[in-house]
Design a protein around this motif. Structure first.
Motif, PDB file in Angstrom:
ATOM      1  N   GLU A 159     -15.722  68.247 -39.490  1.00 51.10           N
ATOM      2  CA  GLU A 159     -14.355  68.616 -39.849  1.00 51.10           C
ATOM      3  C   GLU A 159     -13.574  67.381 -40.291  1.00 51.10           C
ATOM      4  OE1 GLU A 159     -15.495  71.025 -36.097  1.00 51.10           O
ATOM      5  OE2 GLU A 159     -15.561  68.937 -36.751  1.00 51.10           O
ATOM      6  N   GLU A 160     -12.477  67.630 -40.982  1.00 52.04           N
ATOM      7  CA  GLU A 160     -11.647  66.520 -41.443  1.00 52.04           C
ATOM      8  C   GLU A 160     -11.085  65.739 -40.257  1.00 52.04           C
ATOM      9  OE1 GLU A 160      -7.773  65.791 -44.360  1.00 52.04           O
ATOM     10  OE2 GLU A 160      -8.869  67.682 -44.404  1.00 52.04           O
ATOM     11  N   THR A 161     -10.709  66.467 -39.206  1.00 55.12           N
ATOM     12  CA  THR A 161     -10.246  65.829 -37.965  1.00 55.12           C
ATOM     13  C   THR A 161     -11.036  66.436 -36.800  1.00 55.12           C
ATOM     14  OG1 THR A 161      -8.444  67.449 -37.813  1.00 55.12           O
ATOM     15  CG2 THR A 161      -7.932  65.310 -38.806  1.00 55.12           C
ATOM     16  N   PRO A 162     -12.276  65.983 -36.578  1.00 52.13           N
ATOM     17  CA  PRO A 162     -13.132  66.579 -35.544  1.00 52.13           C
ATOM     18  C   PRO A 162     -12.569  66.384 -34.139  1.00 52.13           C
ATOM     19  CG  PRO A 162     -14.103  64.559 -36.418  1.00 52.13           C
ATOM     20  CD  PRO A 162     -12.934  64.878 -37.282  1.00 52.13           C
ATOM     21  N   ASP A 163     -12.798  67.388 -33.278  1.00 54.00           N
ATOM     22  CA  ASP A 163     -12.293  67.303 -31.905  1.00 54.00           C
ATOM     23  C   ASP A 163     -13.342  66.762 -30.933  1.00 54.00           C
ATOM     24  OD1 ASP A 163     -14.072  69.381 -31.783  1.00 54.00           O
ATOM     25  OD2 ASP A 163     -12.602  70.908 -31.218  1.00 54.00           O
ATOM     26  N   TYR A 164     -14.597  66.632 -31.380  1.00 56.57           N
ATOM     27  CA  TYR A 164     -15.690  66.087 -30.570  1.00 56.57           C
ATOM     28  C   TYR A 164     -15.836  66.816 -29.235  1.00 56.57           C
ATOM     29  CZ  TYR A 164     -15.578  62.424 -34.072  1.00 56.57           C
ATOM     30  OH  TYR A 164     -15.602  61.748 -35.271  1.00 56.57           O
ATOM     31  N   ASN A 165     -15.758  68.126 -29.319  1.00 63.94           N
ATOM     32  CA  ASN A 165     -15.942  68.969 -28.139  1.00 63.94           C
ATOM     33  C   ASN A 165     -17.425  68.978 -27.759  1.00 63.94           C
ATOM     34  OD1 ASN A 165     -16.146  71.027 -26.255  1.00 63.94           O
ATOM     35  ND2 ASN A 165     -14.780  72.413 -27.357  1.00 63.94           N
ATOM     36  N   VAL A 206     -19.226  59.715 -38.530  1.00 67.19           N
ATOM     37  CA  VAL A 206     -18.097  60.369 -39.197  1.00 67.19           C
ATOM     38  C   VAL A 206     -17.153  59.324 -39.779  1.00 67.19           C
ATOM     39  CG1 VAL A 206     -16.046  61.792 -38.825  1.00 67.19           C
ATOM     40  CG2 VAL A 206     -18.241  62.484 -37.843  1.00 67.19           C
ATOM     41  N   GLN A 207     -16.934  58.241 -39.037  1.00 61.55           N
ATOM     42  CA  GLN A 207     -16.068  57.167 -39.531  1.00 61.55           C
ATOM     43  C   GLN A 207     -16.654  56.531 -40.792  1.00 61.55           C
ATOM     44  OE1 GLN A 207     -15.323  54.048 -36.688  1.00 61.55           O
ATOM     45  NE2 GLN A 207     -13.994  52.895 -38.059  1.00 61.55           N
ATOM     46  N   LEU A 208     -17.968  56.297 -40.786  1.00 57.18           N
ATOM     47  CA  LEU A 208     -18.625  55.742 -41.970  1.00 57.18           C
ATOM     48  C   LEU A 208     -18.494  56.686 -43.158  1.00 57.18           C
ATOM     49  CD1 LEU A 208     -21.951  54.239 -40.554  1.00 57.18           C
ATOM     50  CD2 LEU A 208     -20.064  52.976 -41.588  1.00 57.18           C
ATOM     51  N   ASN A 209     -18.674  57.978 -42.901  1.00 59.22           N
ATOM     52  CA  ASN A 209     -18.574  58.965 -43.972  1.00 59.22           C
ATOM     53  C   ASN A 209     -17.172  58.994 -44.561  1.00 59.22           C
ATOM     54  OD1 ASN A 209     -17.966  62.050 -44.783  1.00 59.22           O
ATOM     55  ND2 ASN A 209     -20.108  61.558 -45.186  1.00 59.22           N
ATOM     56  N   GLN A 210     -16.176  58.953 -43.706  1.00 61.11           N
ATOM     57  CA  GLN A 210     -14.793  58.989 -44.182  1.00 61.11           C
ATOM     58  C   GLN A 210     -14.426  57.715 -44.939  1.00 61.11           C
ATOM     59  OE1 GLN A 210     -12.607  59.772 -40.566  1.00 61.11           O
ATOM     60  NE2 GLN A 210     -12.953  61.983 -40.665  1.00 61.11           N
TER      61      GLN A 210
END
Length: 362
Positions: A159-165, A206-210
């Motif tokens: 997701e654009e802002t993942p919640d890492y549930n 995810v940080q690398l992808n963004q």
């Protein structure tokens, strides 16, 4: 007229109205005139419209000799395919009775319901071939001594802002525990790492992808609009091929990097090019967007230089202004320097453009 007769007439009228709306001929969608087709069918399609022969041959602009590719490892028949611990959370399935896994048995465990709800890759170790491979592939061995369920954690938290549930991963374990109860032999589930560790890894991915999921873009903007039929001819003249997604592409025939070196689309609706609409004069785009994914590209610096030359050729014949992604006049040297700096930052983070790792991540 008695009351019963009135009811009958009203009933017949109501049924007539319903029948009209149910059985009337539906208007055809414009898209019904267009078919999803193979490349050969696409070639026939533009040939039948007399859109297959460019007026000039400037295909020398797309000079593949100016591209550089790393040494490519050719796939062999016995090449090993195994889980990638950098981007996948691995769940090991082992037999407590030292009995092999039969494909006919675990295919039932990883059925359509599993594949549609629990996206993952199933790997197996074949003692006969002494290698890991895709366990559920059509041509894979029938017996394995070990099985692994590999979950792409970047895909899980995309997701654009993942919640890492943590439940997004725990659900895999919960479901596997239900399914192994029905398996012919007793199985044990072992996680290669904790869910918390996998989530920490996912955050980095995810940080690398963004940070690095970026396209190189050059815009050729018309003063008003480009005449569609001329635009089509110019793009073909420079050597681009119309095809996938109804866009123009410079294809990459090397076994490295993305399938296309760069592509051309437009912001004018619908964003792509139907040859029938071009032929009939209904598609006259306001701009042409030349671009490619930087991390997926085999040779970004040289592809960018060739793409820029292609834009200049198109500008010479069509007119218009050459702009950057922000719709400002393109500063060629600055854009090349920014691309070079971007690639350096990628390398410092362990990412090489066009590599298998980059293709999986972006």
């Amino acid at each position: 007229m008695n009351r019963m007769t009135i009811y009958i007439i009203l009933g017949i009228f109501a049924l007539s109205v319903i029948a009209y709306f149910v059985f009337r001929q539906k208007p055809k969608s414009e898209l019904e005139n267009y078919l999803i087709s193979s490349q050969s069918q696409s070639n026939d399609r533009i040939k039948n419209l007399n859109l297959d022969k460019p007026s000039e041959n400037a295909s020398y602009t797309l000079d593949t000799n100016k591209l550089s590719f790393p040494d490519i490892i050719r796939e062999t028949e016995n090449m090993e395919y195994k889980a990638d611990n950098e981007r996948e959370w691995v769940i090991n399935l082992t037999s407590t009775e030292s009995v092999s896994f039969k494909k006919s048995d675990f295919d039932k465990m990883f059925d359509y319901d599993w594949r549609s709800k629990f996206h993952s890759t199933i790997y197996g170790f074949s003692p006969e071939e002494n290698r890991w491979t895709y366990a559920d592939a059509g041509d894979s061995p029938e017996v394995f001594s070990k099985l692994q369920v590999a979950v792409d954690i970047q895909d899980v938290f995309n997701e654009e802002t993942p919640d890492y549930n943590r439940q997004k991963l725990k659900r895999y374990i919960d479901e596997l525990e239900k399914r192994i109860k029905k398996y012919p032999i007793k199985l044990k589930i072992e996680q290669s790492e904790t869910i918390e560790s996998a989530i920490t890894k996912a955050k980095k991915l995810v940080q690398l992808n963004q940070e690095f999921n970026l396209d190189a873009i050059i815009v050729l903007q018309a003063d008003n609009h480009f005449k569609g039929i001329k635009m089509w001819d110019v793009l073909q003249s420079v050597g681009l091929k119309w095809g996938d997604g109804d866009l123009f592409h410079w294809g990459n025939d090397k076994n490295y990097g993305h399938d296309q070196n760069f592509s051309v689309w437009t912001t004018t609706e619908p964003g792509y090019f139907f040859p029938e609409e071009i032929k009939h004069g209904n598609m006259n785009p306001q701009n042409l967007i030349f671009g490619f994914s930087i991390p997926r590209c085999a040779d970004p610096k040289n592809v960018y230089a060739i793409m820029l030359n292609s834009v200049k050729y198109c500008q010479k014949r069509l007119g218009g202004q050459v702009l950057d992604r922000n719709m400002k006049p393109l500063d060629e040297e600055k854009s090349k320097q920014e691309l070079s700096a971007f690639l350096t930052r990628m390398e410092h983070k362990g990412l090489i453009s066009g590599s298998d790792k980059a293709l999986r991540m972006f």
